[in-house]
Design an enzyme around this catalytic site. Sequence first.
Site, PDB file in Angstrom:
ATOM      1  N   HIS A  47       0.836  -1.202   0.000  1.00  0.00           N
ATOM      2  CA  HIS A  47       0.000   0.000   0.000  1.00  0.00           C
ATOM      3  C   HIS A  47       0.878   1.262   0.000  1.00  0.00           C
ATOM      4  O   HIS A  47       0.745   2.124  -0.868  1.00  0.00           O
ATOM      5  CB  HIS A  47      -0.918  -0.017   1.229  1.00  0.00           C
ATOM      6  CG  HIS A  47      -1.828   1.170   1.333  1.00  0.00           C
ATOM      7  ND1 HIS A  47      -3.136   1.125   0.933  1.00  0.00           N
ATOM      8  CD2 HIS A  47      -1.623   2.434   1.788  1.00  0.00           C
ATOM      9  CE1 HIS A  47      -3.698   2.318   1.133  1.00  0.00           C
ATOM     10  NE2 HIS A  47      -2.799   3.121   1.661  1.00  0.00           N
ATOM     11  N   GLU A  48       1.782   1.330   0.951  1.00  0.00           N
ATOM     12  CA  GLU A  48       2.647   2.512   1.033  1.00  0.00           C
ATOM     13  C   GLU A  48       3.547   2.600  -0.202  1.00  0.00           C
ATOM     14  O   GLU A  48       3.867   3.692  -0.670  1.00  0.00           O
ATOM     15  CB  GLU A  48       3.484   2.502   2.319  1.00  0.00           C
ATOM     16  CG  GLU A  48       2.670   2.527   3.617  1.00  0.00           C
ATOM     17  CD  GLU A  48       1.639   3.651   3.713  1.00  0.00           C
ATOM     18  OE1 GLU A  48       1.902   4.749   3.181  1.00  0.00           O
ATOM     19  OE2 GLU A  48       0.558   3.420   4.309  1.00  0.00           O
TER      20      GLU A  48
ATOM     21  N   HIS B 297       1.789   4.537  -2.811  1.00  0.00           N
ATOM     22  CA  HIS B 297       1.896   5.974  -2.542  1.00  0.00           C
ATOM     23  C   HIS B 297       3.307   6.473  -2.909  1.00  0.00           C
ATOM     24  O   HIS B 297       3.479   7.526  -3.506  1.00  0.00           O
ATOM     25  CB  HIS B 297       1.679   6.256  -1.044  1.00  0.00           C
ATOM     26  CG  HIS B 297       0.243   6.238  -0.618  1.00  0.00           C
ATOM     27  ND1 HIS B 297      -0.729   7.008  -1.219  1.00  0.00           N
ATOM     28  CD2 HIS B 297      -0.390   5.555   0.383  1.00  0.00           C
ATOM     29  CE1 HIS B 297      -1.899   6.794  -0.598  1.00  0.00           C
ATOM     30  NE2 HIS B 297      -1.718   5.911   0.359  1.00  0.00           N
TER      31      HIS B 297
ATOM     32  N   GLU C 164      -4.642   7.902  -3.155  1.00  0.00           N
ATOM     33  CA  GLU C 164      -5.117   6.644  -2.576  1.00  0.00           C
ATOM     34  C   GLU C 164      -5.364   5.601  -3.667  1.00  0.00           C
ATOM     35  O   GLU C 164      -5.234   4.398  -3.418  1.00  0.00           O
ATOM     36  CB  GLU C 164      -6.377   6.915  -1.748  1.00  0.00           C
ATOM     37  CG  GLU C 164      -6.751   5.844  -0.747  1.00  0.00           C
ATOM     38  CD  GLU C 164      -5.710   5.570   0.343  1.00  0.00           C
ATOM     39  OE1 GLU C 164      -4.762   6.358   0.514  1.00  0.00           O
ATOM     40  OE2 GLU C 164      -5.840   4.538   1.025  1.00  0.00           O
TER      41      GLU C 164
HETATM   42 ZN    ZN Z   1      -3.150   5.247   1.778  1.00  0.00          ZN
END
Ligand code: ZN
Length: 513
Positions: free
Chosen positions: A271-272, A275, A301
């Site tokens: 997830h990170e 980003h 996101e």
């Molecule tokens: Zn996030």
Amino acid sequence: MKENNDHPKALEIYLNLRKEIQHYQEITGIAHWDMMTMAPKAGKALHSEALGTLSTEAFKRSISKEMEEVLEALMEKGTFETLDRKYQRSVEKDYKGLQRFRKIPEKEYREYVVLTSKAQNVWEEARENNDFQLFQPYLEKIIDFNRRAAELFGYEEHPYNALLDHYEEGMTVKELDDIFSVLKKEIIKLLQTIQESSVKPLKKYDNLELSVEKQKILSRRVLEMIGYDFSAGRLDESVHPFTIGLNPKDVRLTTRYRKDFFKMALYGTIHEGGHGMYEQNIPMELFGTSAGSAASTGIHESQSRFWENVIGRSEEFWIGIIDEFKEIFGEEAKEVTLEEMVPYVNIVEPSLIRVEADELTYSLHIILRYELEKDLLTKKISVAELPEKWNAKMQEMMGLLPENDRVGVLQDVHWSGGMIGYFPTYALGNIYSAQLAETMEKDLPDYRDLVKNRDFEPIKQWMVEKVHSRGSLLTAKELLKEITGSALTSEPYIRYLTEKYRRIYKFSGNKAE
Ligand code: ZN
């Protein structure tokens, strides 16, 4: 090109001011990162004070008279048109931000800063002691302030639009109501079908104990594989995972590990990583302008959700990494099989806590908060009624009743910090990610094979070209339209979810077999 004598000078002053602000932000960013990862606990209070001083300096510059004058000079007719697109966008965005701020009387703003900083401590205490009434007066003031701010900022149709615009430029309640109401209905329907299905994925990997040192190796390998650049980044640990882009050449990620819960570290890291790759690939050419940031919070996101869910939870992803997974963990993972792993990482199980939610029910947690925020703002409900309303919605959407407010209305930090209007961007991230993925599949029809072969480069490059390289030259709305040819719609996301769970829970159409 038209010559304008004032233009180079004003632009120079503007860019110098921005550079100063950027430098302050970079150093406060490093200090913030340090506080979250490395700093000894005892030093944190003093660090926060130093951090406060430095961030005030950055903020002062962004709202200074000098900044206002130079922005106005650059926006003048005859000057604005001569500016490069990136400067135009930067000036527009900065001016909008400054005007927004100017509308709040200084005294009220100062009081609000003090209020939210106190409120965060009070919220922590309230959550710990399961005492909503302790937090209630603070939240009342925060909602009052936001209601008034919406009036001062001005809006069309709904006061919530004024708050939403801060995170997702141009997004409206009308649009969200349309999209979220369909999504809510479809997710609840899917959830029922899944719960009725006779297929129950095994949860035995919940008992799997995988050493943290080896999980760290896996996290790093996966990030390298998907294209996160370690020469311009790092991976560390923190209590709450986050990504911080100091500049495009220094984008740091954090994750957290638990020996008995490898999904948390693995998917938190991916997830990170999503980003992080966004931040790393915003072109240097845009750096130093306001156009050198993400298109919106929701688009940011979308990148993390795309890598975490669309890619990271797919069968193809596990086909690609299962051997390496088993190799890294050796004995510890000797029982792991592909056939069990894919359903395991996609288990659907309604739960009370948003940050622990599965992919399907996650958006319901968001829609619940969105509905409550709107009602609070328009005084349809009062803060005092909030716990009761929260629980009722939880029951309605997920069939669960929180046993206390700690696992209910008090679970998130956002409201204590005054972030009203932020939650919808989490669900928008899901919706955008599926819409982008459908378009990507048209350009890269064999993308699933690429994932199987761990050849992520073309996928990453597609995102870089379509999304990252544009910075915020376009708004989220414009960007989405340009890439996908259509406006925001939840249909691709619903198709994606139905497809995924139909395979895992083996139902056809909308019915379980
Ligand atoms: Zn996030």
